[in-house]
Scaffold this active site. Sequence first.
Site, PDB file in Angstrom:
ATOM      1  N   LYS A 130     -11.289   3.352 -13.593  1.00 49.77           N
ATOM      2  CA  LYS A 130      -9.920   3.555 -13.111  1.00 49.77           C
ATOM      3  C   LYS A 130      -8.923   3.768 -14.245  1.00 49.77           C
ATOM      4  CE  LYS A 130      -7.455   0.096 -11.573  1.00 49.77           C
ATOM      5  NZ  LYS A 130      -6.919  -1.009 -10.750  1.00 49.77           N
ATOM      6  N   ASP A 162      -8.101   2.356  -6.826  1.00 54.31           N
ATOM      7  CA  ASP A 162      -7.425   1.067  -6.747  1.00 54.31           C
ATOM      8  C   ASP A 162      -7.626   0.450  -5.363  1.00 54.31           C
ATOM      9  OD1 ASP A 162      -5.744   2.427  -5.033  1.00 54.31           O
ATOM     10  OD2 ASP A 162      -3.970   2.263  -6.299  1.00 54.31           O
TER      11      ASP A 162
END
EC number: 3.2.2.-
Length: 216
Positions: A130, A162
């Site tokens: 991420k 997320d």
Amino acid sequence: MEDPLIKILKQFSIEDAKYVEYNLDRQFLALKENPKPVGLVIANALISYQLTMPGERYWELFAKKVNSFNDLYDFVKKYNPRFLSNKLKRLERFKPYIDIIEQNREHYYENMVALNKFLAKIMNQNIYDKTIVFSIKMFAYAMRALGYKFKPFPFEIAIPLDYRLKKINPDLNYWFYVSKQTNIPPLHIDSLIWPIFRIKNLPKKFALLKEYLSNL
């Protein structure tokens, strides 16, 4: 039966994502108001996790208060203190490469996949992680804020997975499939989904997307 999210996103285009990014994404607007060196922006993106405030507010403060790598150390201690020792170590790992990226920013803007791989290598992470892919997005925002023209994100670069996206589907392969079916790169899909709840007076297709996401 067609996936409902794919069905909705097929109404959108890269131009729609571009509009959101340039006009509604407070992270970009913060950098546009206070442009920063791209290496500094990437450094902050690499430690943009476990924040103590909304991401938009965090980036607005960064844009106003940070003008050097030394500033960033002080900034993270005050405004991003969770897992502080790990974040400071990440900054130290990245620091030797900041000038290399700065000097080659135009090359990397033309070759964002190469930057994705380079960041993953120097940070000892996966190219799909991420913080790595989010750093690519913020790098592009930083380049646009410096006056460089818009370049679509590559299809090969993953979406920053997320908690909001994981609620829809936690599998990155699903998001690559959505990208392929809608002909919208993953990072631009992120731009369409991420700020949707903050947009008022939504056009119909945005309203449909918001309604779908709200019911998950």
